[in-house]
Write an enzyme that holds these catalytic residues in place. Structure first.
Site, PDB file in Angstrom:
ATOM      1  N   THR A  13     -60.720  25.361   9.668  1.00  0.00           N
ATOM      2  CA  THR A  13     -60.184  24.032   9.966  1.00  0.00           C
ATOM      3  C   THR A  13     -58.659  24.020   9.999  1.00  0.00           C
ATOM      4  OG1 THR A  13     -62.116  22.955   8.990  1.00  0.00           O
ATOM      5  CG2 THR A  13     -60.116  21.633   9.201  1.00  0.00           C
ATOM      6  N   CYS A 142     -54.287  18.192   1.444  1.00  0.00           N
ATOM      7  CA  CYS A 142     -54.161  17.072   2.383  1.00  0.00           C
ATOM      8  C   CYS A 142     -53.902  15.758   1.660  1.00  0.00           C
ATOM      9  CB  CYS A 142     -55.414  16.969   3.254  1.00  0.00           C
ATOM     10  SG  CYS A 142     -56.971  17.035   2.332  1.00  0.00           S
ATOM     11  N   ASN A 143     -54.669  15.481   0.604  1.00  0.00           N
ATOM     12  CA  ASN A 143     -54.465  14.240  -0.140  1.00  0.00           C
ATOM     13  C   ASN A 143     -53.090  14.196  -0.795  1.00  0.00           C
ATOM     14  OD1 ASN A 143     -56.872  12.455  -0.079  1.00  0.00           O
ATOM     15  ND2 ASN A 143     -57.926  14.282  -0.820  1.00  0.00           N
ATOM     16  N   ARG A 170     -63.280  11.942   1.934  1.00  0.00           N
ATOM     17  CA  ARG A 170     -64.392  12.258   2.826  1.00  0.00           C
ATOM     18  C   ARG A 170     -65.249  13.333   2.157  1.00  0.00           C
ATOM     19  NH1 ARG A 170     -63.429  16.721   2.036  1.00  0.00           N
ATOM     20  NH2 ARG A 170     -62.234  18.303   3.182  1.00  0.00           N
ATOM     21  N   HIS A 196     -55.263  15.319  -8.369  1.00  0.00           N
ATOM     22  CA  HIS A 196     -54.219  14.990  -7.392  1.00  0.00           C
ATOM     23  C   HIS A 196     -52.902  14.620  -8.078  1.00  0.00           C
ATOM     24  CE1 HIS A 196     -58.230  14.163  -5.716  1.00  0.00           C
ATOM     25  NE2 HIS A 196     -57.747  14.828  -4.679  1.00  0.00           N
ATOM     26  N   ALA A 197     -52.996  13.935  -9.216  1.00  0.00           N
ATOM     27  CA  ALA A 197     -51.779  13.591  -9.958  1.00  0.00           C
ATOM     28  C   ALA A 197     -51.071  14.851 -10.438  1.00  0.00           C
ATOM     29  CB  ALA A 197     -52.125  12.692 -11.141  1.00  0.00           C
ATOM     30  N   GLN A 303     -57.672  14.760   7.079  1.00  0.00           N
ATOM     31  CA  GLN A 303     -57.649  15.982   6.277  1.00  0.00           C
ATOM     32  C   GLN A 303     -57.585  17.256   7.107  1.00  0.00           C
ATOM     33  OE1 GLN A 303     -60.355  14.157   6.821  1.00  0.00           O
ATOM     34  NE2 GLN A 303     -61.960  15.576   7.485  1.00  0.00           N
TER      35      GLN A 303
END
Length: 343
Positions: A13, A142-143, A170, A196-197, A303
């Site tokens: 991807t 991505c996030n 997703r 993510h944080a 993403q």
């Protein structure tokens, strides 16, 4: 301008998009990509004239049986490049690192790898200049890329003291037939804060940020609800003007376009964009709410493509490119067709 010779290990991807993006840069040359399986993606690469390499000589036999010419092994590719972009599955990059170091090449890794794989985590709008000359960089996920584009844009203009975000992720990419969920909303993870944080703080260690995430049965995009506390009171107009003028951020008006969902964003992109890619961070204009120092909004993250521009900039950074931040943004975004509207 000197040309950086680049190899891409992995043609999934992200890898395929980064490889094609490299071919559009005036200061880079795509020497080849590494593929393990002679599938449709390999056939596509061959049809585009992209040199294909395999991890070892063993895999090359299957490629040759299918009429796909192989240029050599991963080791041979590494001997011909200045920079390698590792776009292999999560965790494989760390296993590949000793081989890269042995070959003496600069490295760019993806966000699925642990931060320790590289000298620094990378996000163009936050730390491009500071990352120049590093031997290795990890482009955050991505996030995290979406969060950092927003945070660093607003921090530069107003100052950001804290961030709270809920991420609706997703469940899988379109080609991932073995992933899910297919009929559930899954805590991802069930503990708080989500990773993510932590990932954001690998770039902005001073930031007070907490995140939570769930995975849902869709393949299109991620959606974030973000609340930021700024260093000073602002007006909504100021926030919108800042976002409207910022690179790699696109304001989408639901009132003007009728777009109120990720599926509509993708459908609109199908009308005008290759692979319906949306490498810009999409902020829904009407969702922006401001109360003194507090800013809330919804943003969407494609993403499959949002990290591609950052990968190109990371290549320049490890190669000690003479381009400034503004110059790399202009070169990358211009070549990839980033803009302020979907059409």
């Amino acid at each position: 301008m000197s040309v950086v010779k680049v190899g891409v290990n992995g043609f999934g991807t992200i890898g395929r998009r980064v490889a094609l993006a490299i071919t559009l840069q005036k200061d880079m040359k795509l020497v080849g990509v590494v593929k393990r399986t002679p599938d449709y993606a390999a056939l596509y690469a061959a049809s585009r004239g992209i040199p294909i390499y395999t991890p070892t000589a063993k895999e090359a036999e299957e490629f040759e049986k299918r009429g796909i010419k192989v240029g050599g092994t991963l080791r041979e590719l590494l001997a011909r490049v200045d920079v390698v972009v590792d776009a292999t599955p999560e965790g494989q990059g760390a296993k590949n690192k000793p081989l890269y170091r042995e070959a003496g090449v600069k490295q760019v890794y993806q966000g699925g790898e642990k931060p320790e794989v590289a000298e620094a985590s990378f996000s163009t709008l936050c730390n491009y200049e500071e990352s120049k000359g590093r031997g290795s960089l990890r482009v955050v996920s991505c996030n995290t890329t979406g969060l950092l584009r927003l945070i660093c844009t607003l921090n530069r203009e107003f100052g950001v003291e804290s961030v709270r975000a809920v991420l609706v992720r997703r469940g899988a990419d379109p080609k991932e037939v073995k992933k899910g969920p297919i009929d559930s909303i899954v805590l991802n993870p069930p503990t708080l804060p989500s990773h993510h944080a932590v990932d954001v703080r690998t770039v902005l260690p001073w930031l007070d940020i907490k995140t939570a995430a769930v995975a849902v049965p869709t393949t299109f995009m991620h959606m974030h609800h973000v609340t930021l506390k700024l260093a000073k009171p602002v007006e909504k107009r100021e926030v919108l003007e800042t976002l409207a003028s910022a690179p790699r951020i696109m304001l989408v008006s639901s009132g003007d376009t009728g777009i109120k969902s990720t599926s509509q964003l993708v459908d609109a992109a199908r009308l005008s964009r290759m692979g319906y890619d949306i490498p810009e961070l999409v902020v829904f204009e009407e969702s922006v709410a401001v109360d003194g120092r507090e800013v809330m909004l919804f943003q969407a993250v494609h993403q499959e493509s949002i990290v591609v521009p950052e990968n190109i900039d990371a290549i320049r950074a490890v190669a000690s490119s003479p381009l400034t931040l503004d110059e790399t943004l202009k070169a990358t975004d211009g070549s990839l067709g980033l803009r302020k509207t979907l059409w």
